[in-house]
Enzyme design. Structure first.
Site, PDB file in Angstrom:
ATOM      1  N   GLU A 153       0.990  -1.395   0.160  1.00 22.00           N
ATOM      2  CA  GLU A 153       0.289  -0.229   0.158  1.00 22.00           C
ATOM      3  C   GLU A 153       1.017   1.540  -0.105  1.00 22.00           C
ATOM      4  O   GLU A 153       1.240   1.216   1.102  1.00 22.00           O
ATOM      5  CB  GLU A 153      -0.343   0.287   1.184  1.00 22.00           C
ATOM      6  CG  GLU A 153      -1.603   1.470   1.381  1.00 22.00           C
ATOM      7  CD  GLU A 153      -2.383   1.474   2.678  1.00 22.00           C
ATOM      8  OE1 GLU A 153      -3.722   1.945   2.860  1.00 22.00           O
ATOM      9  OE2 GLU A 153      -2.234   0.956   3.446  1.00 22.00           O
ATOM     10  N   GLU A 159       3.197   9.812   7.251  1.00 23.53           N
ATOM     11  CA  GLU A 159       2.831   8.498   7.270  1.00 23.53           C
ATOM     12  C   GLU A 159       3.782   7.049   6.809  1.00 23.53           C
ATOM     13  O   GLU A 159       4.504   6.616   7.932  1.00 23.53           O
ATOM     14  CB  GLU A 159       2.089   7.385   7.387  1.00 23.53           C
ATOM     15  CG  GLU A 159       0.923   8.045   7.911  1.00 23.53           C
ATOM     16  CD  GLU A 159      -0.303   7.898   7.332  1.00 23.53           C
ATOM     17  OE1 GLU A 159      -0.893   6.777   8.269  1.00 23.53           O
ATOM     18  OE2 GLU A 159      -1.845   8.773   7.233  1.00 23.53           O
ATOM     19  N   ASP A 186      -4.986   3.173  -2.512  1.00 22.34           N
ATOM     20  CA  ASP A 186      -5.697   3.753  -1.198  1.00 22.34           C
ATOM     21  C   ASP A 186      -6.007   5.401  -1.653  1.00 22.34           C
ATOM     22  O   ASP A 186      -5.239   5.875  -1.760  1.00 22.34           O
ATOM     23  CB  ASP A 186      -5.716   3.713   0.259  1.00 22.34           C
ATOM     24  CG  ASP A 186      -6.461   3.907   1.264  1.00 22.34           C
ATOM     25  OD1 ASP A 186      -6.765   5.313   1.415  1.00 22.34           O
ATOM     26  OD2 ASP A 186      -6.085   3.299   2.512  1.00 22.34           O
ATOM     27  N   HIS A 189      -4.489   7.970   0.455  1.00 19.00           N
ATOM     28  CA  HIS A 189      -3.332   8.059   0.020  1.00 19.00           C
ATOM     29  C   HIS A 189      -3.213   8.890  -1.221  1.00 19.00           C
ATOM     30  O   HIS A 189      -2.010   9.994  -1.496  1.00 19.00           O
ATOM     31  CB  HIS A 189      -2.444   7.179   0.204  1.00 19.00           C
ATOM     32  CG  HIS A 189      -2.105   6.459   1.449  1.00 19.00           C
ATOM     33  ND1 HIS A 189      -2.400   7.400   2.566  1.00 19.00           N
ATOM     34  CD2 HIS A 189      -2.552   5.239   2.281  1.00 19.00           C
ATOM     35  CE1 HIS A 189      -1.760   6.934   4.206  1.00 19.00           C
ATOM     36  NE2 HIS A 189      -2.816   5.417   3.597  1.00 19.00           N
ATOM     37  N   HIS A 212      -8.708   0.715  -1.652  1.00 15.68           N
ATOM     38  CA  HIS A 212      -9.254   1.297  -0.390  1.00 15.68           C
ATOM     39  C   HIS A 212      -9.543   2.195  -0.954  1.00 15.68           C
ATOM     40  O   HIS A 212      -9.472   3.272  -1.333  1.00 15.68           O
ATOM     41  CB  HIS A 212      -8.534   1.880   0.871  1.00 15.68           C
ATOM     42  CG  HIS A 212      -8.073   0.452   1.792  1.00 15.68           C
ATOM     43  ND1 HIS A 212      -7.020   0.773   2.734  1.00 15.68           N
ATOM     44  CD2 HIS A 212      -8.746  -1.449   1.670  1.00 15.68           C
ATOM     45  CE1 HIS A 212      -6.708  -1.033   3.075  1.00 15.68           C
ATOM     46  NE2 HIS A 212      -8.071  -1.840   2.455  1.00 15.68           N
ATOM     47  N   ARG A 218     -11.024  11.742   4.881  1.00 16.76           N
ATOM     48  CA  ARG A 218     -10.993  10.189   6.001  1.00 16.76           C
ATOM     49  C   ARG A 218     -12.268   9.475   5.909  1.00 16.76           C
ATOM     50  O   ARG A 218     -12.768   8.666   7.110  1.00 16.76           O
ATOM     51  CB  ARG A 218      -9.890   9.696   6.436  1.00 16.76           C
ATOM     52  CG  ARG A 218      -9.492   8.280   7.148  1.00 16.76           C
ATOM     53  CD  ARG A 218      -8.758   7.715   5.938  1.00 16.76           C
ATOM     54  NE  ARG A 218      -7.293   7.286   5.889  1.00 16.76           N
ATOM     55  CZ  ARG A 218      -7.321   5.783   5.078  1.00 16.76           C
ATOM     56  NH1 ARG A 218      -7.920   5.484   4.139  1.00 16.76           N
ATOM     57  NH2 ARG A 218      -6.203   5.503   5.179  1.00 16.76           N
ATOM     58  N   GLU A 247     -11.600   1.416   4.109  1.00 18.86           N
ATOM     59  CA  GLU A 247     -11.084   1.853   5.314  1.00 18.86           C
ATOM     60  C   GLU A 247     -10.618   3.375   5.702  1.00 18.86           C
ATOM     61  O   GLU A 247     -10.283   4.359   4.593  1.00 18.86           O
ATOM     62  CB  GLU A 247      -9.303   1.069   5.162  1.00 18.86           C
ATOM     63  CG  GLU A 247      -8.365   1.498   6.481  1.00 18.86           C
ATOM     64  CD  GLU A 247      -6.941   1.474   5.915  1.00 18.86           C
ATOM     65  OE1 GLU A 247      -6.888   0.368   6.119  1.00 18.86           O
ATOM     66  OE2 GLU A 247      -6.878   1.871   5.270  1.00 18.86           O
TER      67      GLU A 247
END
Length: 277
Positions: A153, A159, A186, A189, A212, A218, A247
């Site tokens: 991912e 992060e 995702d 991101h 995702h 988010r 997610e």
């Protein structure tokens, strides 16, 4: 395309991006009632799980397990594969192998996100990327022997410090050159790191094995500013047949977020399929 969500396994008390409330059995039943096709199982330590019961519970609910999620190996236990601490690396690799064994038992893939660690954790070394590739190759090779696919991912710069975008992910795919290694992209991101979400999805192509879903903030899809009409049309045009799985932050509460997500996904999948006919 199939619909899914991240759900805590019996050994995870709280997952910051997991949905649904209640016992493991109650959450599985809720996911099935809402109309999800499967759940991503978030685990911490497979040694503490009753594998047979987990599998039977999900099978009884009619749910698939597309992948096992490793976020809490890092989040709860601080484990990571790319680190200068040899003991930490050993423990991380051992735990990852146990997750792979569980995934083989469940017929699932294994996701690697924060578990990979960071290049800066290696300190002052000549080629940190090469070390990271070697560490990941060991895990991917073990997974291949178990018949398990690994999905990497890409994660945003706040992060981690390597494999941030779809292009970074494809560089890693090429360097590893392993048939059982692909990408899980995702949207949250991608909204930060990829110049175009649609171009990033297309770049991954046949190595895009899981998606995702989250909106720009988010939260559940439809609560931010992502262009999901364009995103789903791109996936449909690519012939993507995998999961689009939530997610997201469990807001306003885990059950409401799951309900709003499935309603959004079903409406958009129906619309894009109709438009493609």
């Amino acid at each position: 395309m199939k619909t899914g969500l991240v759900m805590c396994g019996p050994d995870v008390a709280y997952g910051p991006l997991a949905l649904l409330s209640g016992t493991f059995e109650e959450k599985a039943a809720k996911a099935a009632r809402l109309g999800y096709d499967g759940i991503e199982l978030m685990v911490r330590d497979p040694a503490g799980l009753d594998w047979k019961t987990v599998k039977a519970t999900l099978a009884a609910a009619g749910l698939e397990v597309p992948q096992v999620v490793t976020g809490e190996l890092f989040g709860a236990d601080g484990l990571c594969l790319v680190t200068a601490d040899k003991g930490l690396h050993r423990r991380a690799e051992e735990r990852t192998r146990s997750v792979i064994d569980l995934a083989a038992y469940l017929g699932a893939m294994v996701n690697i996100g924060r578990l990979r660690g960071q290049l800066k954790f290696l300190g002052d070394v000549p080629d940190p990327w090469a070390i990271a590739v070697d560490r990941l190759r060991r895990v991917v090779a073990y997974a291949a022997k178990q018949g398990v696919k690994i999905t990497m991912e890409p994660i945003n710069r706040y992060e981690t410090d390597f494999v941030l975008s779809a292009a970074d992910g494809m560089r890693l795919v090429e360097d590893l050159d392993c048939d059982n290694f692909g990408l899980m992209l995702d949207l949250f991101h991608m909204n930060i790191e990829d110049a175009s979400i649609e171009e990033g999805l297309r770049l991954a192509g046949e190595r895009l094995w899981h998606v995702h879903i989250a909106d720009s903030n988010r939260h559940y899809p439809g609560s931010g500013h992502l262009d999901f009409d364009s995103i789903f049309a791109t996936l449909e045009d690519m012939g993507y047949q995998g999961y689009v799985s939530a997610e997201i932050l469990p807001l306003p509460d885990p059950d409401t977020a799951a309900q709003k997500t499935i309603a959004f996904l079903q409406a958009h999948l129906h619309a894009v399929r109709g438009a493609s006919r």
